[in-house]
Design a protein around this motif. Sequence first.
Motif, PDB file in Angstrom:
ATOM      1  N   LEU A  99       0.832  -1.197   0.000  1.00 18.42           N
ATOM      2  CA  LEU A  99       0.000   0.000   0.000  1.00 18.42           C
ATOM      3  C   LEU A  99       0.870   1.252   0.000  1.00 18.42           C
ATOM      4  N   GLN A 100       0.224   2.422  -0.040  1.00 22.71           N
ATOM      5  CA  GLN A 100       0.963   3.672  -0.109  1.00 22.71           C
ATOM      6  C   GLN A 100       0.524   4.626   0.999  1.00 22.71           C
ATOM      7  N   HIS A 101       1.419   5.560   1.330  1.00 20.29           N
ATOM      8  CA  HIS A 101       1.116   6.592   2.312  1.00 20.29           C
ATOM      9  C   HIS A 101       0.241   7.681   1.709  1.00 20.29           C
ATOM     10  N   ASP A 102      -0.606   8.245   2.550  1.00 20.55           N
ATOM     11  CA  ASP A 102      -1.356   9.450   2.204  1.00 20.55           C
ATOM     12  C   ASP A 102      -1.132  10.430   3.353  1.00 20.55           C
ATOM     13  N   LYS A 103      -0.907  11.678   3.036  1.00 24.36           N
ATOM     14  CA  LYS A 103      -0.540  12.663   4.052  1.00 24.36           C
ATOM     15  C   LYS A 103      -1.730  13.040   4.925  1.00 24.36           C
ATOM     16  N   PRO A 104      -1.576  12.954   6.249  1.00 16.74           N
ATOM     17  CA  PRO A 104      -2.649  13.388   7.151  1.00 16.74           C
ATOM     18  C   PRO A 104      -2.679  14.911   7.256  1.00 16.74           C
ATOM     19  N   LEU A 105      -3.769  15.449   7.813  1.00 16.55           N
ATOM     20  CA  LEU A 105      -3.875  16.888   7.978  1.00 16.55           C
ATOM     21  C   LEU A 105      -3.695  17.359   9.408  1.00 16.55           C
ATOM     22  N   LYS A 106      -4.155  16.541  10.402  1.00 15.13           N
ATOM     23  CA  LYS A 106      -4.148  17.018  11.785  1.00 15.13           C
ATOM     24  C   LYS A 106      -3.317  16.161  12.734  1.00 15.13           C
ATOM     25  N   VAL A 107      -2.777  15.046  12.251  1.00 13.91           N
ATOM     26  CA  VAL A 107      -1.931  14.185  13.069  1.00 13.91           C
ATOM     27  C   VAL A 107      -0.670  13.840  12.285  1.00 13.91           C
ATOM     28  N   LYS A 108       0.263  13.164  12.933  1.00 14.48           N
ATOM     29  CA  LYS A 108       1.492  12.759  12.258  1.00 14.48           C
ATOM     30  C   LYS A 108       1.404  11.344  11.688  1.00 14.48           C
ATOM     31  N   ALA A 109       0.550  10.502  12.276  1.00 10.01           N
ATOM     32  CA  ALA A 109       0.391   9.132  11.772  1.00 10.01           C
ATOM     33  C   ALA A 109      -0.140   9.174  10.340  1.00 10.01           C
ATOM     34  N   PRO A 110       0.426   8.372   9.441  1.00  6.26           N
ATOM     35  CA  PRO A 110       0.025   8.428   8.037  1.00  6.26           C
ATOM     36  C   PRO A 110      -1.333   7.806   7.770  1.00  6.26           C
ATOM     37  N   ARG A 111      -1.959   8.251   6.697  1.00  9.39           N
ATOM     38  CA  ARG A 111      -3.158   7.606   6.184  1.00  9.39           C
ATOM     39  C   ARG A 111      -2.738   6.612   5.099  1.00  9.39           C
ATOM     40  N   VAL A 112      -3.629   5.695   4.760  1.00 11.35           N
ATOM     41  CA  VAL A 112      -3.381   4.731   3.683  1.00 11.35           C
ATOM     42  C   VAL A 112      -4.074   5.257   2.421  1.00 11.35           C
ATOM     43  N   LYS A 113      -3.294   5.544   1.420  1.00  7.92           N
ATOM     44  CA  LYS A 113      -3.786   6.244   0.232  1.00  7.92           C
ATOM     45  C   LYS A 113      -4.927   5.511  -0.457  1.00  7.92           C
ATOM     46  N   GLU A 114      -4.833   4.198  -0.562  1.00  5.54           N
ATOM     47  CA  GLU A 114      -5.819   3.428  -1.307  1.00  5.54           C
ATOM     48  C   GLU A 114      -7.170   3.332  -0.615  1.00  5.54           C
ATOM     49  N   CYS A 115      -7.231   3.629   0.665  1.00  7.73           N
ATOM     50  CA  CYS A 115      -8.488   3.540   1.405  1.00  7.73           C
ATOM     51  C   CYS A 115      -9.411   4.694   1.022  1.00  7.73           C
ATOM     52  N   PHE A 116     -10.726   4.450   1.056  1.00 10.59           N
ATOM     53  CA  PHE A 116     -11.661   5.466   0.578  1.00 10.59           C
ATOM     54  C   PHE A 116     -12.049   6.479   1.656  1.00 10.59           C
ATOM     55  N   ALA A 117     -11.755   6.181   2.929  1.00  9.90           N
ATOM     56  CA  ALA A 117     -12.095   7.125   4.002  1.00  9.90           C
ATOM     57  C   ALA A 117     -11.111   6.984   5.149  1.00  9.90           C
ATOM     58  N   HIS A 118     -10.957   8.087   5.903  1.00  8.58           N
ATOM     59  CA  HIS A 118      -9.989   8.131   6.998  1.00  8.58           C
ATOM     60  C   HIS A 118     -10.561   8.931   8.161  1.00  8.58           C
ATOM     61  N   LEU A 119     -10.232   8.510   9.385  1.00 12.07           N
ATOM     62  CA  LEU A 119     -10.547   9.247  10.599  1.00 12.07           C
ATOM     63  C   LEU A 119      -9.238   9.494  11.342  1.00 12.07           C
ATOM     64  N   GLU A 120      -8.835  10.751  11.451  1.00  8.68           N
ATOM     65  CA  GLU A 120      -7.627  11.100  12.194  1.00  8.68           C
ATOM     66  C   GLU A 120      -8.018  11.365  13.642  1.00  8.68           C
ATOM     67  N   CYS A 121      -7.344  10.688  14.582  1.00  3.23           N
ATOM     68  CA  CYS A 121      -7.773  10.715  15.977  1.00  3.23           C
ATOM     69  C   CYS A 121      -6.646  11.085  16.932  1.00  3.23           C
ATOM     70  N   LYS A 122      -7.005  11.847  17.951  1.00  2.00           N
ATOM     71  CA  LYS A 122      -6.123  12.153  19.078  1.00  2.00           C
ATOM     72  C   LYS A 122      -6.605  11.364  20.289  1.00  2.00           C
ATOM     73  N   LEU A 123      -5.683  10.742  20.982  1.00  2.48           N
ATOM     74  CA  LEU A 123      -6.027   9.861  22.101  1.00  2.48           C
ATOM     75  C   LEU A 123      -6.672  10.616  23.257  1.00  2.48           C
ATOM     76  N   ASP A 124      -7.812  10.082  23.737  1.00  4.46           N
ATOM     77  CA  ASP A 124      -8.440  10.572  24.970  1.00  4.46           C
ATOM     78  C   ASP A 124      -7.999   9.727  26.155  1.00  4.46           C
ATOM     79  N   TRP A 125      -8.160   8.414  26.030  1.00  2.49           N
ATOM     80  CA  TRP A 125      -7.797   7.518  27.119  1.00  2.49           C
ATOM     81  C   TRP A 125      -7.665   6.082  26.629  1.00  2.49           C
ATOM     82  N   ILE A 126      -6.966   5.281  27.448  1.00  6.29           N
ATOM     83  CA  ILE A 126      -6.853   3.832  27.251  1.00  6.29           C
ATOM     84  C   ILE A 126      -7.198   3.171  28.581  1.00  6.29           C
ATOM     85  N   ARG A 127      -8.084   2.165  28.538  1.00 10.09           N
ATOM     86  CA  ARG A 127      -8.497   1.498  29.772  1.00 10.09           C
ATOM     87  C   ARG A 127      -8.498  -0.013  29.586  1.00 10.09           C
TER      88      ARG A 127
END
Length: 220
Positions: free
Chosen positions: A120-148
Amino acid sequence: MKIELPVQIPSWIKESWEGQFEVFPWYYFAIDLPSPIFIITTLKDNGLANAQLSTWGMIAGSGNEPKFILMVHNYTETRKLIEKTGEFVINFPDISLKNKFRNTINPFDSNTDEIIASGLQHDKPLKVKAPRVKECFAHLECKLDWIRDIEKETKSTSLVQGSIVHAAIDENVLSDDLKTTCENRKWVFNVHEMVNPKTGNHGTGFLTTLDMNSRVKIED
């Protein structure tokens, strides 16, 4: 007649692979719910991509505070990197990418870019540093709230909640007609391996997509 299912595994239910009912509850295979597939991407310390295939997640929250909640195993690199970097991206592939997104379940070392290694290929994110996957049709960029931790004793899995800070969708999948836009997206659903709780026999899992020709209109 309903079959009542005990919490503990019945004696006639056997694992089809070692550790199956330690990694997953046996209910997971007895009451099987198809779930959408997505790829979680995070960023390694060396700037390379980590990618993990998953089906355990959902959009939650309100209109003003959209969230994404997912379950991860605590031993995974994804779990560690989400906690360390405080961010992740959810990428939705279509069924045509099955031979590539399945590669993300392969074991990779820290010096491998797992998006590239999966074909697969990288796609540039807009609000985070983690990359998106270019071939995917949709993306959700997320900032961590919590882990439990989910379990009190074994602590083998965690719930992760992230705030959705940006989303994107390929304009090529859009249409004013709902049937057409669903067909364009070609969502992938995972139907897990099944266990017949009466006989203990196992059935093989598979991937599928929506059949829009068999849709039923929701009545008012």
